[in-house]
Design a protein around this motif. Sequence first.
Motif, PDB file in Angstrom:
ATOM      1  N   SER A 318       0.835  -1.196   0.000  1.00 25.51           N
ATOM      2  CA  SER A 318       0.000   0.000   0.000  1.00 25.51           C
ATOM      3  C   SER A 318       0.861   1.233   0.000  1.00 25.51           C
ATOM      4  N   THR A 319       0.263   2.323  -0.358  1.00 21.69           N
ATOM      5  CA  THR A 319       0.998   3.575  -0.470  1.00 21.69           C
ATOM      6  C   THR A 319       0.970   4.327   0.839  1.00 21.69           C
ATOM      7  N   SER A 320       1.854   5.342   0.947  1.00 21.77           N
ATOM      8  CA  SER A 320       2.003   6.118   2.169  1.00 21.77           C
ATOM      9  C   SER A 320       0.952   7.205   2.235  1.00 21.77           C
ATOM     10  N   PRO A 321       0.607   7.661   3.459  1.00 24.57           N
ATOM     11  CA  PRO A 321      -0.304   8.815   3.557  1.00 24.57           C
ATOM     12  C   PRO A 321       0.268  10.050   2.893  1.00 24.57           C
ATOM     13  N   LEU A 322       1.581  10.201   2.924  1.00 24.79           N
ATOM     14  CA  LEU A 322       2.200  11.312   2.198  1.00 24.79           C
ATOM     15  C   LEU A 322       2.479  10.841   0.782  1.00 24.79           C
ATOM     16  N   GLY A 323       1.434  10.651   0.046  1.00 23.40           N
ATOM     17  CA  GLY A 323       1.574  10.142  -1.306  1.00 23.40           C
ATOM     18  C   GLY A 323       1.670  11.275  -2.310  1.00 23.40           C
ATOM     19  N   GLN A 324       1.218  10.991  -3.505  1.00 21.54           N
ATOM     20  CA  GLN A 324       1.297  11.957  -4.582  1.00 21.54           C
ATOM     21  C   GLN A 324       0.432  13.178  -4.275  1.00 21.54           C
ATOM     22  N   GLY A 325       1.045  14.350  -4.346  1.00 22.72           N
ATOM     23  CA  GLY A 325       0.334  15.595  -4.102  1.00 22.72           C
ATOM     24  C   GLY A 325       0.117  15.911  -2.642  1.00 22.72           C
ATOM     25  N   ALA A 326       0.751  15.158  -1.713  1.00 23.40           N
ATOM     26  CA  ALA A 326       0.561  15.426  -0.284  1.00 23.40           C
ATOM     27  C   ALA A 326       1.406  16.589   0.201  1.00 23.40           C
ATOM     28  N   ILE A 327       2.355  17.065  -0.619  1.00 26.47           N
ATOM     29  CA  ILE A 327       3.226  18.175  -0.223  1.00 26.47           C
ATOM     30  C   ILE A 327       3.097  19.272  -1.276  1.00 26.47           C
ATOM     31  N   ASN A 328       1.869  19.719  -1.487  1.00 26.64           N
ATOM     32  CA  ASN A 328       1.657  20.806  -2.442  1.00 26.64           C
ATOM     33  C   ASN A 328       2.291  22.106  -1.966  1.00 26.64           C
ATOM     34  N   CYS A 329       2.299  22.341  -0.662  1.00 31.70           N
ATOM     35  CA  CYS A 329       2.830  23.582  -0.111  1.00 31.70           C
ATOM     36  C   CYS A 329       3.375  23.291   1.276  1.00 31.70           C
ATOM     37  N   MET A 330       4.275  24.146   1.738  1.00 31.92           N
ATOM     38  CA  MET A 330       4.867  23.962   3.047  1.00 31.92           C
ATOM     39  C   MET A 330       5.237  25.317   3.631  1.00 31.92           C
ATOM     40  N   ALA A 331       5.298  25.372   4.955  1.00 35.82           N
ATOM     41  CA  ALA A 331       5.678  26.578   5.679  1.00 35.82           C
ATOM     42  C   ALA A 331       6.405  26.158   6.937  1.00 35.82           C
ATOM     43  N   LEU A 332       7.527  26.817   7.227  1.00 37.06           N
ATOM     44  CA  LEU A 332       8.377  26.444   8.356  1.00 37.06           C
ATOM     45  C   LEU A 332       8.032  27.288   9.568  1.00 37.06           C
ATOM     46  N   HIS A 333       7.938  26.620  10.702  1.00 38.63           N
ATOM     47  CA  HIS A 333       7.650  27.258  11.987  1.00 38.63           C
ATOM     48  C   HIS A 333       8.624  26.682  13.011  1.00 38.63           C
ATOM     49  N   LYS A 334       8.734  27.371  14.157  1.00 35.68           N
ATOM     50  CA  LYS A 334       9.605  26.847  15.208  1.00 35.68           C
ATOM     51  C   LYS A 334       9.126  25.487  15.705  1.00 35.68           C
ATOM     52  N   HIS A 335       7.822  25.275  15.659  1.00 36.15           N
ATOM     53  CA  HIS A 335       7.285  24.001  16.114  1.00 36.15           C
ATOM     54  C   HIS A 335       7.612  22.873  15.145  1.00 36.15           C
ATOM     55  N   GLY A 336       7.808  23.186  13.874  1.00 41.54           N
ATOM     56  CA  GLY A 336       8.070  22.154  12.881  1.00 41.54           C
ATOM     57  C   GLY A 336       7.697  22.652  11.495  1.00 41.54           C
ATOM     58  N   LEU A 337       7.701  21.729  10.575  1.00 35.93           N
ATOM     59  CA  LEU A 337       7.363  22.029   9.189  1.00 35.93           C
ATOM     60  C   LEU A 337       5.909  21.659   8.940  1.00 35.93           C
ATOM     61  N   TYR A 338       5.125  22.663   8.509  1.00 37.10           N
ATOM     62  CA  TYR A 338       3.713  22.445   8.210  1.00 37.10           C
ATOM     63  C   TYR A 338       3.578  22.131   6.729  1.00 37.10           C
ATOM     64  N   ILE A 339       2.833  21.053   6.440  1.00 37.39           N
ATOM     65  CA  ILE A 339       2.700  20.540   5.070  1.00 37.39           C
ATOM     66  C   ILE A 339       1.222  20.399   4.750  1.00 37.39           C
ATOM     67  N   GLY A 340       0.850  20.766   3.545  1.00 36.34           N
ATOM     68  CA  GLY A 340      -0.519  20.596   3.067  1.00 36.34           C
ATOM     69  C   GLY A 340      -0.524  20.076   1.651  1.00 36.34           C
ATOM     70  N   GLY A 341      -1.584  19.315   1.308  1.00 36.51           N
ATOM     71  CA  GLY A 341      -1.645  18.738  -0.030  1.00 36.51           C
ATOM     72  C   GLY A 341      -3.063  18.441  -0.454  1.00 36.51           C
ATOM     73  N   ASN A 342      -3.162  17.628  -1.490  1.00 38.32           N
ATOM     74  CA  ASN A 342      -4.467  17.330  -2.084  1.00 38.32           C
ATOM     75  C   ASN A 342      -5.354  16.482  -1.176  1.00 38.32           C
ATOM     76  N   ASP A 343      -4.749  15.769  -0.226  1.00 37.51           N
ATOM     77  CA  ASP A 343      -5.557  14.924   0.646  1.00 37.51           C
ATOM     78  C   ASP A 343      -6.277  15.715   1.724  1.00 37.51           C
ATOM     79  N   GLY A 344      -6.063  17.031   1.804  1.00 41.66           N
ATOM     80  CA  GLY A 344      -6.760  17.863   2.778  1.00 41.66           C
ATOM     81  C   GLY A 344      -6.223  17.767   4.186  1.00 41.66           C
ATOM     82  N   GLN A 345      -5.087  17.097   4.382  1.00 40.52           N
ATOM     83  CA  GLN A 345      -4.501  16.952   5.710  1.00 40.52           C
ATOM     84  C   GLN A 345      -3.425  18.025   5.910  1.00 40.52           C
ATOM     85  N   LEU A 346      -3.557  18.772   7.008  1.00 43.98           N
ATOM     86  CA  LEU A 346      -2.516  19.701   7.438  1.00 43.98           C
ATOM     87  C   LEU A 346      -1.658  18.978   8.465  1.00 43.98           C
ATOM     88  N   ARG A 347      -0.399  18.787   8.138  1.00 45.07           N
ATOM     89  CA  ARG A 347       0.493  18.032   9.009  1.00 45.07           C
ATOM     90  C   ARG A 347       1.628  18.928   9.490  1.00 45.07           C
TER      91      ARG A 347
END
Length: 1679
Positions: A318-347
């Motif tokens: 099976s494929t990973s949750p961070l699959g194709q299009g899961a890292i459409n955009c990113m922003a760095l914060h002191k808490h960590g790296l925020y990632i968003g993609g087509n799956d609608g999950q903000l990580r």
Amino acid sequence: MESIGKPELRWVKGYNGKRARYIDKNTIAYVCGNNVNFMKEDGNSVVFTSPGEGITGLDVHPLNKMFAFAELCLNPKVFVFNYPDMKLVSELKDGAELEYTQIAFSTSDFLVTVSGVPDFKLTLWNYIKGEALLTVPLAEELVKSVLVNPANWRQISLFKESSITLCTIEQSDLKFNAMSRNVKMFVGEKSKEHIDDSASNRHDTLAMHRLELDLTPSAIAGLMEPEAEQFEDYYDSRMKCSPISQAWTPAGDLLIGCEHGQLLRYDAESGLLKLIFAPTTHNVTQLARDATLLRGTSLLSKEMSIMEEEAEAMPPNSTSPLGQGAINCMALHKHGLYIGGNDGQLRCVDITNDSIKLLDSYDIGVSITSLDFSTNWSHLNIGSDKGCMYTYDINAPGAAHLVMNEHSGNFVGVQSLAPGLELAVTVRENGEVQIWSLSDGKLVGSMSLGIEATALAASPVAPIIIAGTVSGFTYDGSLVLMGSADGDVIIMSGYASQEFKMLCYTKVEGAVETITTHQVEETKVIHVVVSSNNTGDVTHGANKCTTFQLTPEVISSVESYYSSLKADIEDEAINKIVFNYASPSYGACLTDTNTLYSLAQDSKKLQKILVPKEKPKKANSKDSFLLPEMEAEAHQLPGGKLLVSPHGKWLASIANDGKLQVRTLAVGGQFVESHPHDYRHGGVKTLCWSAGSQHILTTGRDDGILTCYSWNFTSNGESKGQNALAVAKHYQSSLGQIILQERDAVKAMSEWGPEPSKSSLELKHVSYPIFSPSPEPDEQSKMSSIEKAINNDEIYSTPTPLPKADTTWLEARELLAHTEEDKQYAETKKDLRYEIRVVRRKLLDLMEKNKSVPEIERLQHHDFDLDIDEQQRLQTVGDAEVNRIRDAMEFENLAKQYLTYLIKQECWDSMEVKGRSIEGFDIPLEVQNYPTQKRTQATLDELSRAMATRRIEMAEAKARADMVEIPIPKPSQVEAPSVTGSMGSVFGGKSDLFYNQFELYSREQKVTQIILLNDAIYRIKATFNKEFDEVLKKKEMELSKIKDKNKRIAKIYADLNMMESVKVYPTSTKEKPELLLTVDDSEVTVEKYLTPEQKKAKEEFEKAEEERRRREQGDNARERALDQMMGGVLEIKKEDELKKDVPIPNFMISKEQDDWGEEENKQHKEYERKVKELQEEREKYRKQLEAELKKLQQFLSDAEQGFNEVLKSLFTKKLKVEMVICQEELKILRLQWGLMFEESLETTERQLVASIEHKKQLKQLAAEAYIVARKNVDNFKEGYDILVAEDKVMDKGFKREFGDLPALQNELLYKLFRKRPRATKLLHTRGETPILDANSGNPFAERPSTARQSMMQKHVLESALTDLDKPINIPEGVDHAAWQRLCNYRRSKIDSEMLVRQKALIMAEMMSFQQKRQDEDYKIAEEIEDLGQELIKLRELKQRQHLNLQVQLLMKQGQVELDAGSYIHNYKDSVLIHRGVVEDLNGKIKTLGESKIASMMESKDFRKGIVQLEWEHKKNLMKIEDLKSKMRVINMMKVTREIQSYLSEEDHDAKISQEVSILEQTIAMQKRHHEANVEAKKKVLLDLKHTSKDKSLENKILLNEIEELNVSVNERQHIHEASMNNMPDKNMEVAREKRYQEIVQRRKLVDLAKAQANEVAVLRAEVERLRMRTFPALVQVER
């Protein structure tokens, strides 16, 4: 129109998910059409319209509160504005020719722009001054994103489709330079693969070359730049990634998100690209494990547990949750790296250790396309391409606040909602209905229709909308007119009180394009104009104009004007007239009863047309064309729409150019213009006026943008606007009763919801009988009902069709018409069915009678078809289908025939010798010949040239040999087959023109040798083919003999009455392949198709044959005479006579033997004698036949065996010939490989030469840059020294400046003058830009930009100086004037110090820039030197390849004394020796081996006992020694401290682990120190190398000088020796003493000069000091 006013943008809506940026702590900026929308987190927004044409590449500077964007036009400009005052800061020009693709701010005062086609360049701007500081050319590839490092503005990253480019900006005062580095997105170790790696095991020379030089695949392919680089990328087998997002880290690393879910880290300093995360099963498990650890905490959302369960349930592949299009955009914060993609999950993930760890996850529910932090780093803006925007609170995770949800999709319509002064309604393509406030643009409400919408209409009297096809309400809202693509114009009641009753419909020609109406107030007559297109291409505008009128009388009794029950109204009742447009038009608008405005397709002008009231004489007559009365300039692109304002005075137009034009009807040529949409997205699609004409709303065609314009009236236009508003209010008041009535009716309506299961016939407003919807009867059951009725001889009545679930009003009216028609003509239909049944019975009787008549009189089944037209139609359809199939088959046959022709042309006709085989007789043996093609004229010419060249070379060599008397061996004695490498000369490939294998040096010789070898192969094949043809002819002769013998054998079998068959050898297609080209009739299994002409010819031929046979069956005198005279044969054969029996006498049949007479007995004896003789003759003839049969069979067997032996010998020769051909081809392949290898070396050499030339150019540029940098440093240093001197002069001149004060005050003020504010930390309160607040979430807080840090330090210093300058700090006894002088002087001194400090930083930066240019120069020089060495090595290899020949030798079996490790052994380390030497050595070895074995056998037995005794002795000695050592150990054993500690401590392992950890830490620290020392030593070594090179150059110069000095010294020495030799000894002593005295005197004078120079220097310094006390001087003090 300008005198009235101009529409100005009031608000704009639409968000497509592009990047939205925070410009302050709660304001978000994003592009909305041709505008920038600044939206607060509470939903309020401010719109800024671009001063140029369109907007692209928006970016904001949250620290300086600025935003910048570029326009969309030729030679576009970049605008930089302040926020929130929207003042223009600068216009940046000449940065692109056609377009800007990306814009990015740095955290300082710089702006980066990237242009696209055609220039492709990066430009660095000082946006405050509007100056272009640097331009960097880029590769011709679209740049998707550009990002400036927030911690270091000198680092700029750009990513493209499959690579990233890192630009490092270097600065030397006002000069900027960029160092670019392109990084291919390949992840993993680069495998060193070569083409055909197995060749190293097969070819010794190739293996040797690979050890010395690694040829690149591009060099092997013969490619040069830039194709070589593309080929290398294609050949690279590593994982390729496509970047889609990026983010900088404070450490200077670049994080890259890829399309398929990979996360990469790029180290900008070392240039290494590292894979942090790739979507694999292991990563899924790791993320699930992180989710388990986070469960129950405040950072974990509910969805995380679901994700964990899904991850655990995933199969191994099976494929990973961070699959194709899961890292459409990113922003760095002191808490960590925020990632968003087509799956609608903000990580939120942690990547500190180059591994990913999930910290937080939140399900937004829609795809994420934009992320950006607020300026206080507490909120995260989340944008989606679904038209919504959220803010996520970092400090309170777990929920996202919805800021905006305007939905996505293109608008298809906009209308003002009744009463039309406050609200507007829109509908999107997906059926989303939205209601907007006209005042502030807020979304009041929305709902989804659940179906696709194509148009929108709103009632002017009630809050009612209609979504459907082209539609519109009349002016008073009483009627709704709807048009469709099939030309139907449906008229419906617009009042809810009348339940929206369907009234009627009429047809127009073609698809409806626009419907426009005008209502006369006095008569209430509605004039309608419908524009349509009947050409089939609706994109070219309308060409038909249909006008009709709807009077109150017709509307009130519309059913009486129906022309049928389908509710189609009569044309005369509505006065329907059809006209033609003179030119195709768009967006027709009726402003009066006969005044029509439209936009022309061809001229793109606004046309005013007067519609005639009379009907044209003919459909396409001249008077049917509508000619424009007036034309005015309008839009630049065709298409569009016109709409008159509600008060009928203003006309608005839109078009595909994206512009909105408004003009008065009185003056049609003058207009005001706005630009709400972009023509690149299809321009403007729809528009509408508000009820009071105060607002204009537009929607884009493909941009999803909704704009609202409000009037900015002039002083003259205020009255016009009030008049329009008054007209609207008057209209509302005049319809007050109707409005109240309709609103009550609307309130009484039930709530609507999309219910697909209901039919439109079930709605309450249907005015025709309601049918219960039922599914359509099955076609099969319907046919079975018909067959059942026919079989039972019953009358079948077709049931009335029932409406479907989604039946439209027109379809329902049509069904109703059919129902009424059935009721009206029911009896007539019944009579007809009875008559049909009678006819059917008669027809069935006739068909039964037809079955019993003879076949020649029987009719076909289709002859009983009474429907002649249907029969003809079916016949026509059948003939057409037959013709179609026949044409298709003919085309297919033609294609196959053409393919056959091509195959035959290439594989048969072009063959000089056709391929065929010879098969043996009754043995599984087959021998094939060599098929050869005809040699082309070019091949023959090439061969003749090669042979002529070779002859000339041989003649020239012979002539040269004759001149120098070198003996030349005879051709027969030149080379043996073992040396030539093949047996070709034995099998017909002999030639005196071949080169010796040991003489093939040049490329021309190898090419000539290949040509000659190909000719030899051709001759070998030809020689074998000749022998093959002879054997084939022999077989044919044998077959002909066998055939003759078989005839005789078959005759003997027949004579002997034997049932055996004759052995037949049929001719196979292998021996005669030409048989494959002819098709026998027996091979065709289907019936041949004959054309009518062929059928006629066949019938005539059969008739002629029948007539001929009939004539032959008549009286034939020749046959009758032959039968009567000779028994029917011309020649009497013996075997035929033997077959005849002796005729029995008649008496033997008629009489008994006792009744025979004497004569009869004699006849009986004669009969028996003849019978016996006949039997003897028959037996004798049988034996003769048997003997002949054996002889013939033996002959056939001998012939078969003889031919088989010949075929076997031919097969053996074929094997040898095949071996010889393989040997020759192997030589050709070796030569070809050598040529290809030489070409690869030449390509590599060209690549190296090109690289060296390129490096030389770079070296020249680097040297020039170094010279310029050094000159700039020298110039700047002069100014810097002056500033330093002036600063020192100010310090020294303090006492002189305050010399008028007492000494005590002077000293006191000097101390205050020297006092400086303490270095305080830069404190920052929690405001909008906490750039230095370590408590904020800004990861770059501790690394602010240099410019901002300097500015803030300046502010802190200014505030501290203000505190120092306060009067409270004045010392006692010092007046205020002196204090003010001190403050001013101190400020000047501090400014001077700050200026010196600033210049020192610039100086250091310039020195660093100079050093980098110098290092770059040295580095390029080293690269040139390395490339030169590699080129020398390559040329040596070329020379070695040229001289190191490869020869092919033939070795017999047993002559190879090597182990065959692989299929073809590598003979690199082998030698060739004579076989006699090997045999002699083998004999000696054998003899010596036998003697050695004998002696070994003798000594073996004797030594066996000795060894056994020695082993026992050694064993005992070792035991003694072991016991002694044990005793010694026991005696000498001491209890040490370690043993004591081991015995005393309980946990000894913990102590050991502690010591190990301490040692590991020590080792790690030593490693770090060692690495630091190594780096330092490397730097020192590099400096020493540079110094060594400089010293070597100086040494060379000094050596040259030493040589010259040696020459001069030797000359002087010779002169001195000559003079001294001539001088007596006494004089020599005197001269030496004199010389010594002169040296002593010179030394004393030198010491005296030095002392005087020191005194002069001291005096000069004293003079300078005294002069400076008198007056200041701005000169540098010499030291």
